[in-house]
Scaffold this active site. Structure first.
Site, PDB file in Angstrom:
ATOM      1  N   LYS A 180       0.881  -1.172   0.000  1.00 48.11           N
ATOM      2  CA  LYS A 180       0.000   0.000   0.000  1.00 48.11           C
ATOM      3  C   LYS A 180       0.917   1.221   0.000  1.00 48.11           C
ATOM      4  O   LYS A 180       1.435   1.630   1.037  1.00 48.11           O
ATOM      5  CB  LYS A 180      -0.871  -0.044   1.252  1.00 48.11           C
ATOM      6  CG  LYS A 180      -2.176   0.708   1.199  1.00 48.11           C
ATOM      7  CD  LYS A 180      -2.091   2.120   0.755  1.00 48.11           C
ATOM      8  CE  LYS A 180      -2.191   3.170   1.804  1.00 48.11           C
ATOM      9  NZ  LYS A 180      -2.026   4.536   1.250  1.00 48.11           N
ATOM     10  N   GLU A 255       8.136   1.629  11.817  1.00 51.35           N
ATOM     11  CA  GLU A 255       9.251   2.590  11.734  1.00 51.35           C
ATOM     12  C   GLU A 255       8.611   3.970  11.685  1.00 51.35           C
ATOM     13  O   GLU A 255       7.923   4.301  10.726  1.00 51.35           O
ATOM     14  CB  GLU A 255      10.086   2.278  10.492  1.00 51.35           C
ATOM     15  CG  GLU A 255      11.469   2.884  10.576  1.00 51.35           C
ATOM     16  CD  GLU A 255      11.500   4.307  10.090  1.00 51.35           C
ATOM     17  OE1 GLU A 255      11.281   5.219  10.927  1.00 51.35           O
ATOM     18  OE2 GLU A 255      11.729   4.519   8.902  1.00 51.35           O
ATOM     19  N   CYS A 289      13.166  10.336   7.931  1.00 54.38           N
ATOM     20  CA  CYS A 289      13.033   9.928   9.332  1.00 54.38           C
ATOM     21  C   CYS A 289      14.381   9.978  10.048  1.00 54.38           C
ATOM     22  O   CYS A 289      14.426  10.091  11.261  1.00 54.38           O
ATOM     23  CB  CYS A 289      12.420   8.541   9.410  1.00 54.38           C
ATOM     24  SG  CYS A 289      13.210   7.362   8.317  1.00 54.38           S
ATOM     25  N   GLU A 390       8.973  16.180  15.383  1.00 53.32           N
ATOM     26  CA  GLU A 390       9.519  15.917  14.042  1.00 53.32           C
ATOM     27  C   GLU A 390       8.885  16.912  13.056  1.00 53.32           C
ATOM     28  O   GLU A 390       7.678  16.872  12.823  1.00 53.32           O
ATOM     29  CB  GLU A 390       9.195  14.479  13.636  1.00 53.32           C
ATOM     30  CG  GLU A 390       9.836  14.086  12.330  1.00 53.32           C
ATOM     31  CD  GLU A 390       9.585  12.618  11.977  1.00 53.32           C
ATOM     32  OE1 GLU A 390       8.432  12.160  12.091  1.00 53.32           O
ATOM     33  OE2 GLU A 390      10.549  11.936  11.576  1.00 53.32           O
TER      34      GLU A 390
HETATM   35  P1  NAP Z   1       1.030   8.673   7.506  1.00 55.99           P
HETATM   36  O1  NAP Z   1      -0.383   9.123   7.473  1.00 55.99           O
HETATM   37  O2  NAP Z   1       1.498   7.891   8.673  1.00 55.99           O
HETATM   38  O3  NAP Z   1       1.290   7.862   6.132  1.00 55.99           O
HETATM   39  C1  NAP Z   1       2.161   6.775   5.968  1.00 55.99           C
HETATM   40  C2  NAP Z   1       1.461   5.644   5.202  1.00 55.99           C
HETATM   41  O4  NAP Z   1       0.373   5.148   5.993  1.00 55.99           O
HETATM   42  C3  NAP Z   1       0.834   6.090   3.881  1.00 55.99           C
HETATM   43  O5  NAP Z   1       0.887   5.019   2.965  1.00 55.99           O
HETATM   44  C4  NAP Z   1      -0.608   6.353   4.298  1.00 55.99           C
HETATM   45  O6  NAP Z   1      -1.519   6.328   3.236  1.00 55.99           O
HETATM   46  C5  NAP Z   1      -0.836   5.196   5.230  1.00 55.99           C
HETATM   47  N1  NAP Z   1      -1.989   5.378   6.118  1.00 55.99           N
HETATM   48  C6  NAP Z   1      -2.594   6.540   6.501  1.00 55.99           C
HETATM   49  N2  NAP Z   1      -3.617   6.268   7.334  1.00 55.99           N
HETATM   50  C7  NAP Z   1      -3.681   4.922   7.478  1.00 55.99           C
HETATM   51  C8  NAP Z   1      -4.507   4.038   8.212  1.00 55.99           C
HETATM   52  N3  NAP Z   1      -5.487   4.482   8.986  1.00 55.99           N
HETATM   53  N4  NAP Z   1      -4.274   2.708   8.132  1.00 55.99           N
HETATM   54  C9  NAP Z   1      -3.276   2.230   7.381  1.00 55.99           C
HETATM   55  N5  NAP Z   1      -2.454   3.018   6.650  1.00 55.99           N
HETATM   56  C10 NAP Z   1      -2.638   4.353   6.704  1.00 55.99           C
HETATM   57  O7  NAP Z   1       2.012   9.918   7.351  1.00 55.99           O
HETATM   58  P2  NAP Z   1       1.670  11.320   6.634  1.00 55.99           P
HETATM   59  O8  NAP Z   1       0.319  11.802   7.087  1.00 55.99           O
HETATM   60  O9  NAP Z   1       1.883  11.137   5.197  1.00 55.99           O
HETATM   61  O10 NAP Z   1       2.804  12.266   7.250  1.00 55.99           O
HETATM   62  C11 NAP Z   1       2.615  12.894   8.514  1.00 55.99           C
HETATM   63  C12 NAP Z   1       3.919  12.922   9.298  1.00 55.99           C
HETATM   64  O11 NAP Z   1       4.340  11.595   9.573  1.00 55.99           O
HETATM   65  C13 NAP Z   1       5.119  13.538   8.593  1.00 55.99           C
HETATM   66  O12 NAP Z   1       5.143  14.924   8.643  1.00 55.99           O
HETATM   67  C14 NAP Z   1       6.256  12.916   9.362  1.00 55.99           C
HETATM   68  O13 NAP Z   1       6.470  13.574  10.583  1.00 55.99           O
HETATM   69  C15 NAP Z   1       5.745  11.507   9.636  1.00 55.99           C
HETATM   70  N6  NAP Z   1       6.259  10.565   8.605  1.00 55.99           N
HETATM   71  C16 NAP Z   1       7.281   9.755   8.937  1.00 55.99           C
HETATM   72  C17 NAP Z   1       7.818   8.919   7.982  1.00 55.99           C
HETATM   73  C18 NAP Z   1       8.961   8.017   8.298  1.00 55.99           C
HETATM   74  O14 NAP Z   1       9.776   7.767   7.425  1.00 55.99           O
HETATM   75  N7  NAP Z   1       8.998   7.458   9.481  1.00 55.99           N
HETATM   76  C19 NAP Z   1       7.316   8.904   6.680  1.00 55.99           C
HETATM   77  C20 NAP Z   1       6.236   9.726   6.372  1.00 55.99           C
HETATM   78  C21 NAP Z   1       5.718  10.546   7.351  1.00 55.99           C
HETATM   79  P3  NAP Z   1      -2.074   7.707   2.604  1.00 55.99           P
HETATM   80  O15 NAP Z   1      -0.902   8.350   1.951  1.00 55.99           O
HETATM   81  O16 NAP Z   1      -3.097   7.223   1.670  1.00 55.99           O
HETATM   82  O17 NAP Z   1      -2.622   8.520   3.752  1.00 55.99           O
END
Ligand code: NAP
Ligand code: MG
Length: 487
Positions: A180, A255, A289, A390
């Protein structure tokens, strides 16, 4: 691929390109100019059911996938690695356009993806069980068996790299997967799935379902035939997944980011440390990250280090990610830029000193993109929110420290623990500090975090479980212990 064409993509289920049940589409815009670059399917729960069903079918005892020998699995993974290298130019361009990252960084990422499949191809016929003399006589032997259907949830910051470092070990150990990708960045995962089929990975083994996590996330995580979820992303979603997975005792790897410290001691190679301080914090526009966004500098060199750093930040080439000379591209989405801009405002409100950046470039040709100029906050108190949370953008927070103990205390004053660096020429100090900092990955006199041969993952709220190296194989296998009586 011409810059102005819109790519039309479908779901990839059972080796076939499919529009899915609803056929609903969403458009992805370029972070550089906000123009449409792709139209992708927004999957629904029925599509999730289909993807998990074919993955599960591919895992049945007599399926082509289960019948592959370890050497066959090695061969198909090596072929996939070679195909990624063959198409590396196109994949890097696609990633650069989609994420907004500079082409040079996208090339490194694609190379990492190819290296990753090559590395895990090498483990298929080398990782086995043990024979153990049981205390009651007789013999125990162990097998390392695949877990079953793995759901791999990937973020938008390193799409092809993270898709690969989850997919490659899962497949190497014999599992089928449903990927996904993040809604904004599904394009390279879809290409990868097509290349996997071409490499000889049987249909149904690698499926890609695009669409919003808030719509299909629960269906993916709760599906009774899914046995493992590997997630990279935010703490909020990671924690939600862990709770949902608990009902069915599903295996979970998380992660979840970091707020890593880059510790500069007075005796370090200062010019080298200053170069590294830029890109170990601002690579991928800080959407990393492992970003070393907390810069801890020992007081005697604090002012000089920062003036050198400021000069470097002002010279960074901000621009079109597809241009070779660009070093820093736009952020991935308008909402990510919004988030970063709010943190820049917050830093000022909290009383930190903004030395440069944090605003938008004033060049007309960049006006439609999600750009933020690289920002440096100095005189930051370790308890300020900009030093604790972050930001995930091009923002460095600089904190002065006096003694080694103080540096360790500040580094550990974080709910995260993913990455970090220590810069010193005193080997004793380097070893004391790396042992004392609570983090999953730390480098001495280097800004690197990811070596695919070594375990990668976090302490504390940065997550659980490990990716990469041989350590990840424990997360894609179950130990089976067989006792044989010799009586
Ligand atoms: P996120 O919502 O956690 O998205 C990461 C992944 O999870 C995407 O594929 C997302 O899909 C999916 N996802 C979202 N809601 C879900 C749910 N309820 N069940 C299962 N999967 C789900 O992160 P974001 O909103 O894009 O970013 C927000 C913040 O998270 C960033 O600013 C950063 O601080 C942190 N982040 C950390 C990392 C890392 O490398 N650890 C990477 C990205 C973001 P969709 O794209 O369709 O929502
Ligand atoms: Mg989200």
């Amino acid at each position: 691929m011409p810059k102005n064409s819109v790519i039309e993509e479908n779901l990839f289920i059972g080796g076939l390109s499919t529009k899915g049940h609803s056929g609903n589409r969403s458009v992805i815009n370029s972070p550089f100019d906000n123009q449409p670059i792709a139209s992708v399917i927004s999957a629904d729960e029925n599509d999730v059911r289909d993807a998990v069903a074919v993955a599960s079918e591919a895992f049945r005892g007599n399926s082509p996938w289960r019948k592959l020998t370890s050497r066959n699995r090695c061969e198909v993974l090596l072929r996939l690695s070679a195909l990624i290298r063959k198409h590396a130019g196109d994949l890097a361009r696609l990633e650069s356009m989609n994420v907004g990252k500079p082409l040079r960084e996208a090339r490194d990422e694609v190379q990492l993806a190819a290296d990753c499949f090559q590395y895990y191809a090498g483990v298929t016929d080398k990782v086995g069980g043990q024979t153990i003399p049981a205390a009651v006589g007789g013999l125990n032997m162990t097998f390392r068996e695949p877990i079953g259907v793995c759901v791999l949830i990937v973020p938008w910051n390193f799409p092809i790299a993270i898709t690969s470092w989850k997919t490659a070990p899962a497949l190497a150990m014999g599992n089928p997967v449903v990927v996904k990708p993040a809604s904004q960045t599904p394009l390279t995962a879809l290409r990868l799935a097509n290349l996997a089929l071409e490499a000889g990975i049987p249909p149904g083994v690698l499926n890609v379902v695009t669409g919003s996590g808030s719509v299909i996330g629960n269906a993916l995580v709760r599906h009774p035939l899914v046995r493992k979820i590997s997630f990279t992303g935010s703490i909020e979603v990671g924690s939600q997944i862990m709770k949902l997975a608990a009902d069915d005792i599903k295996r979970v790897t998380l992660e979840l980011g970091g707020k890593s410290a880059n510790i500069i001691f007075t005796d370090a190679d200062i010019p080298k440390a200053a170069d590294s301080a830029v890109w170990s914090a601002l690579g991928n526009a800080g959407q990393d990250c492992c970003s070393r966004s907390r810069l801890l500098i020992q007081k005697p060199v604090y002012r000089n280090f920062l003036s050198e750093l400021t000069e470097k930040l002002k010279k960074i080439a901000v621009g079109d990610p597809l241009e070779e000379k660009t070093e820093l591209g736009p952020l991935v989405t308008s909402s990510q830029r919004e988030r970063v801009s709010e943190y820049v405002k917050l830093g000022k409100d909290e009383g930190a000193k903004l030395v440069c950046g944090g605003d938008r470039p004033d060049r007309k040709e960049l006006a439609a993109g999600w750009f933020v100029n690289p920002a440096l906050f100095t005189d930051v108190d370790p308890n300020m929110r900009i030093a604790q949370e972050e930001i995930f953008g091009p923002v460095i927070t600089a904190i002065p420290f006096g003694t080694e103990d103080e540096a360790i205390e500040i580094a550990n004053n974080s709910t995260y623990g993913l990455s970090g660096s220590v810069w010193t020429n005193d080997i004793g100090r380097a070893l004391r500090v790396v042992r004392a900092v609570q983090t999953g990955v730390i480098s001495v006199n280097s800004g690197h975090s990811v070596h695919l041969e070594a375990p990668f993952g976090g302490f504390k709220r940065s997550g659980m479980g490990r990716e990469l190296g041989l350590a990840v194989l424990d997360h894609y296998t179950e130990w089976k212990s067989v006792y044989i009586s010799t009586a």
